[in-house]
Design an enzyme around this catalytic site. Sequence first.
Site, PDB file in Angstrom:
ATOM      1  N   ARG A  56       0.814  -1.197   0.000  1.00  0.00           N
ATOM      2  CA  ARG A  56       0.000   0.000   0.000  1.00  0.00           C
ATOM      3  C   ARG A  56       0.854   1.256   0.000  1.00  0.00           C
ATOM      4  O   ARG A  56       1.930   1.283   0.603  1.00  0.00           O
ATOM      5  CB  ARG A  56      -0.843   0.045   1.281  1.00  0.00           C
ATOM      6  CG  ARG A  56      -2.309  -0.229   1.038  1.00  0.00           C
ATOM      7  CD  ARG A  56      -3.050  -0.254   2.348  1.00  0.00           C
ATOM      8  NE  ARG A  56      -2.504  -1.307   3.191  1.00  0.00           N
ATOM      9  CZ  ARG A  56      -3.200  -1.907   4.138  1.00  0.00           C
ATOM     10  NH1 ARG A  56      -4.448  -1.547   4.362  1.00  0.00           N
ATOM     11  NH2 ARG A  56      -2.651  -2.851   4.864  1.00  0.00           N
TER      12      ARG A  56
ATOM     13  N   SER B  74       8.042  -4.954   6.415  1.00  0.00           N
ATOM     14  CA  SER B  74       7.755  -6.019   7.378  1.00  0.00           C
ATOM     15  C   SER B  74       8.653  -7.233   7.215  1.00  0.00           C
ATOM     16  O   SER B  74       8.162  -8.353   6.986  1.00  0.00           O
ATOM     17  CB  SER B  74       6.293  -6.434   7.252  1.00  0.00           C
ATOM     18  OG  SER B  74       5.486  -5.301   7.171  1.00  0.00           O
TER      19      SER B  74
ATOM     20  N   ASP C 140       6.167  -3.807  10.619  1.00  0.00           N
ATOM     21  CA  ASP C 140       4.705  -3.693  10.739  1.00  0.00           C
ATOM     22  C   ASP C 140       4.226  -3.802  12.186  1.00  0.00           C
ATOM     23  O   ASP C 140       3.239  -3.175  12.572  1.00  0.00           O
ATOM     24  CB  ASP C 140       3.972  -4.709   9.841  1.00  0.00           C
ATOM     25  CG  ASP C 140       4.457  -6.137  10.009  1.00  0.00           C
ATOM     26  OD1 ASP C 140       5.413  -6.362  10.762  1.00  0.00           O
ATOM     27  OD2 ASP C 140       3.871  -7.037   9.358  1.00  0.00           O
TER      28      ASP C 140
HETATM   29  C1  G6P Z   1      -1.248  -4.667   8.525  1.00  0.00           C
HETATM   30  C2  G6P Z   1      -0.069  -3.932   7.996  1.00  0.00           C
HETATM   31  C3  G6P Z   1       0.795  -4.779   7.082  1.00  0.00           C
HETATM   32  C4  G6P Z   1       1.095  -6.044   7.734  1.00  0.00           C
HETATM   33  C5  G6P Z   1      -0.211  -6.741   7.914  1.00  0.00           C
HETATM   34  C6  G6P Z   1      -0.064  -8.128   8.387  1.00  0.00           C
HETATM   35  O1  G6P Z   1      -2.291  -4.556   7.660  1.00  0.00           O
HETATM   36  O2  G6P Z   1      -0.429  -2.740   7.411  1.00  0.00           O
HETATM   37  O3  G6P Z   1       1.984  -4.113   6.793  1.00  0.00           O
HETATM   38  O4  G6P Z   1       2.072  -6.792   7.122  1.00  0.00           O
HETATM   39  O5  G6P Z   1      -1.016  -6.036   8.822  1.00  0.00           O
HETATM   40  O6  G6P Z   1      -1.130  -8.812   7.945  1.00  0.00           O
HETATM   41  P1  G6P Z   1      -1.192  -9.652   6.597  1.00  0.00           P
HETATM   42  O7  G6P Z   1      -2.261 -10.599   6.907  1.00  0.00           O
HETATM   43  O8  G6P Z   1      -1.511  -8.702   5.522  1.00  0.00           O
HETATM   44  O9  G6P Z   1       0.136 -10.291   6.481  1.00  0.00           O
HETATM   45  C1  BGC Z   2       8.704 -10.833   9.316  1.00  0.00           C
HETATM   46  C2  BGC Z   2       8.422  -9.752  10.319  1.00  0.00           C
HETATM   47  C3  BGC Z   2       6.988  -9.306  10.217  1.00  0.00           C
HETATM   48  C4  BGC Z   2       6.060 -10.453  10.290  1.00  0.00           C
HETATM   49  C5  BGC Z   2       4.610 -10.073  10.173  1.00  0.00           C
HETATM   50  C6  BGC Z   2       7.666 -11.904   9.416  1.00  0.00           C
HETATM   51  O1  BGC Z   2       7.869 -12.833   8.420  1.00  0.00           O
HETATM   52  O2  BGC Z   2       9.963 -11.367   9.517  1.00  0.00           O
HETATM   53  O3  BGC Z   2       9.283  -8.686  10.150  1.00  0.00           O
HETATM   54  O4  BGC Z   2       6.731  -8.418  11.239  1.00  0.00           O
HETATM   55  O5  BGC Z   2       6.359 -11.392   9.290  1.00  0.00           O
HETATM   56  O6  BGC Z   2       4.312  -9.472   8.967  1.00  0.00           O
END
Ligand code: G6P
Ligand code: BGC
Length: 883
Positions: A510, A571, A626
């Site tokens: 995003r 992240s 994140d």
């Molecule tokens: C939020 C953050 C993302 C993050 C995500 C994890 O929405 O903005 O940066 O990585 O949570 O959830 P997801 O299910 O998208 O991995």
């Molecule tokens: C990453 C982290 C991240 C997490 C959740 C992991 O795979 O190593 O940095 O915070 O995923 O998105």
Amino acid sequence: MVSSLGGRALHPQVQRVLLALTIPLDLLQMVKARMMLAMNKGLNRQTHAQATVKMLPTYICSTPNGTGRTAQPGGRFPQLSDNTFDMPEDLMQGTGEALFDFIAQCVRQFLGDGCHSKERLPLGFVFPFSCRQTRLDKAELISWSKGFSCSDVEGKDVVQLLQLAINKQEVGELEVVALMNDTVGTMMTCSTREIPCEVALIVDKGTNSCFMADVQHVQTVEETRGRMCVNTEWGCFGDDGALDDILTPYDQHVDEESSNPGVKRFEKLVGSLYLGDVVRHALIALAAEKALFIGSNVTVLGTKGVLTTQQVVEIISSKEGMTKARMTLEALGLRPSERDCCRMQQVCRAVVSRSAALCAAGLAAILSLIRQSRGLERLMINVAVDGELYHGMPHVQLDTVTRLLAPECLVNLKLSEDGTGRGAAMVTAVALRLADQRREVNQLLAPLRLTRADLERVQALMRQEMDLGLGRETNANASVRMLPTYVRGTPDGTERGEFLALDLGGTNFRVLAVRVAEKGIQIASQIYVIPTNIMQGTGEALFDHIVDCIMDFQMKQDLKGRVLPLGFTFSFPCKQLGLDKAVLLNWTKGFSASDCVGKDVVQLLREAAQRKQVEKALNVVAVVNDTVGTMMSCGYEDPECEIGLIVGTGTNACYMEEMQNVGTVEGEQGRMCINMEWGAFGDNGCLDHLFTEFDQMVDEKTINPGKQRFEKLISGMYLGEIVRHILLALVEKGILFQDKACPTLQNRDIFKTKFLSTIEIDGLALTKVQAILWDLELQANFEECSLVREVCQTVSLRAAQLCAAGLAAVVEKMRENRGLGQLAVTVGVDGTLYKMHPCFSEHLQQTLQDLAPNCAVTFLLSEDGSGKGAALVAAVAVCGAES
Ligand code: G6P
Ligand code: BGC
């Protein structure tokens, strides 16, 4: 019908009694209709509790020649050996324990030498009382009947009571695997190749029936397709007054004298335990009116049980009925005249005929229900009949009246030949197969089912790894990296300004524009796709793509020409050298763009901007994980939010640690947010005891085998895969999708984690589960659907519990850090799995409370992702730089 006998006019009193005991056809029609109503009431979820006819599910889903489930297992049962044991009368009213001990002793005696065999011996238990069944081998006695009233059995699981008694007797490896009503056992024995037997009727001491109902009408069970045998327990029909208009004063007396007055009204009109007494009361009334036994003392007739149903049946059926009547009466000390004997015979006939007619009305009700629910014009069906009374009853009458009351049904009454024994054996064979299967399933899933001790150990290990990760000397060997973030505080509400944010590493990439003002935060954002070839291509291509997206966004948002400070949520694990300097340690979650690891991602972004000649448009002031973004964004709402948690594609947590504990950064004052990178917990082997063969298989096929081992037990990217591997193992063992090809299950990632979220929704009909599986070309029946659901539940529960164990280590450390007896803290949380799964959050919170009882932990769901948090960090950075 009342007729005159031998040309003599019927005595008016006798005529009255006979009339009262005769139910005309139109009234029988009404009885049938009321029975249907009562049955529907029992089947309906809303009205079931008040229903008199309970319509209890039996968990028997096919008849022997039906879909084959009962046909093969165990083969046929050509040989039957049996033994009858006399039961001491006083046992019926004694303690439950004594009753079950007696049964167990009989079993022991029956088995003789065989009882020491080490081989497992399955036992099916025919238990003809009203039980609430939730499985084939779980049945709670609702209430005793037929003169039984043993203490401490009602409300208890009868299977368990019998098993306990058997265990006491040390009868080898005997295992009670199925319990069934006698009607069910009877039904099982009477199917023919051509016509299935789907109804059974018992007219014995008591009366009852069962039939194969279409499951969608049995609202008290979860299954929605196929058939299930329902035990009607129709003996209680009329307990709400539905039979009041046919009850005679004699029936009222019989009821009052019984051990259970007011209940089982239908049974008391039909069953052999009562018919003798009904006749007896009719005779008392006639004697009082001087229509019988004139001049005799009839006090003897006042005693319950002096006239048995056996005698009644003999009086009406044998040629020597009259003689039998005389002998019976004389045995009671009466001196009957010829006329007395004749009148008695008429009364006996009326009572037995009424019993047959009422059974016919009940049977007709069942037949009409079946016919209606199957939408058939005509129904051809076998009805199994058994019971002492039926053998002595005029069959023709039952047959004829049934035909009159259900003319659309072609009924074939079949007398059960060897009682319930053979049927019980058949059901037991099925139960055995299911029990074996259950054992195998349990065995397979056992390593995924964690005990409290397991979780405590995980918590302790996590704590240990945290300490190692924080220590300057030990950091290099810790699997939990505990990365300093240079974020020293959560937002205080004074942050202001306009920012850009990038959010990379979750389900979506995003770009956001964030305005932080006094009135609150406004966000505009857009999602961009990162194609897999870019995720796994070159680093240059990845960062070029990111810059393209930023430029596109700026143009669409009319931000061209403005250089806003940018916060970058990235992240992945990074060694942070400052707020705006973050060296990528390794990729996770399926990313593998080349030439990025070991480089500062802010620099990579700047270089891409240079390549695109837009470097002046970018001002990156902060990089955050994140978890940190989430903590900051929730911290803006709740100052107690000092933990960030992500359970999405990946999993991770961050929290505010005391600077004095952070050996890897200079300075002792205040706190710093630590990005734990707990996804890698266990990469040093400390969790090896937890990994199952399924986890190994999942890990081996990832692009980073051996890495992110904790994450691979918990997060959305992997749970579906774990489930798929377990399903494959079940298929291989022949437990799942037997004889059905399921090639799709071989495809990696076919079973998405979002399926778990749907399949586990509480109360989701199994048809919905079936539809999901059918979409995957998996032709699952209901048994299989619920097995798949169980697998999903096991996998997601373990994930939630492990996550809780990790979090427990964090909150407990914070509590200790601050020297508090109790800690109140908020966790800002985000991630698709946490948000979408129906019970993940509940399991997580429950387990956490259990493992860290001294911490009151509140979970605050992040509303707009971690981009907002990144902007807030950028705001702090900018303000800090300005001041
Ligand atoms: C939020 C953050 C993302 C993050 C995500 C994890 O929405 O903005 O940066 O990585 O949570 O959830 P997801 O299910 O998208 O991995
Ligand atoms: C990453 C982290 C991240 C997490 C959740 C992991 O795979 O190593 O940095 O915070 O995923 O998105």
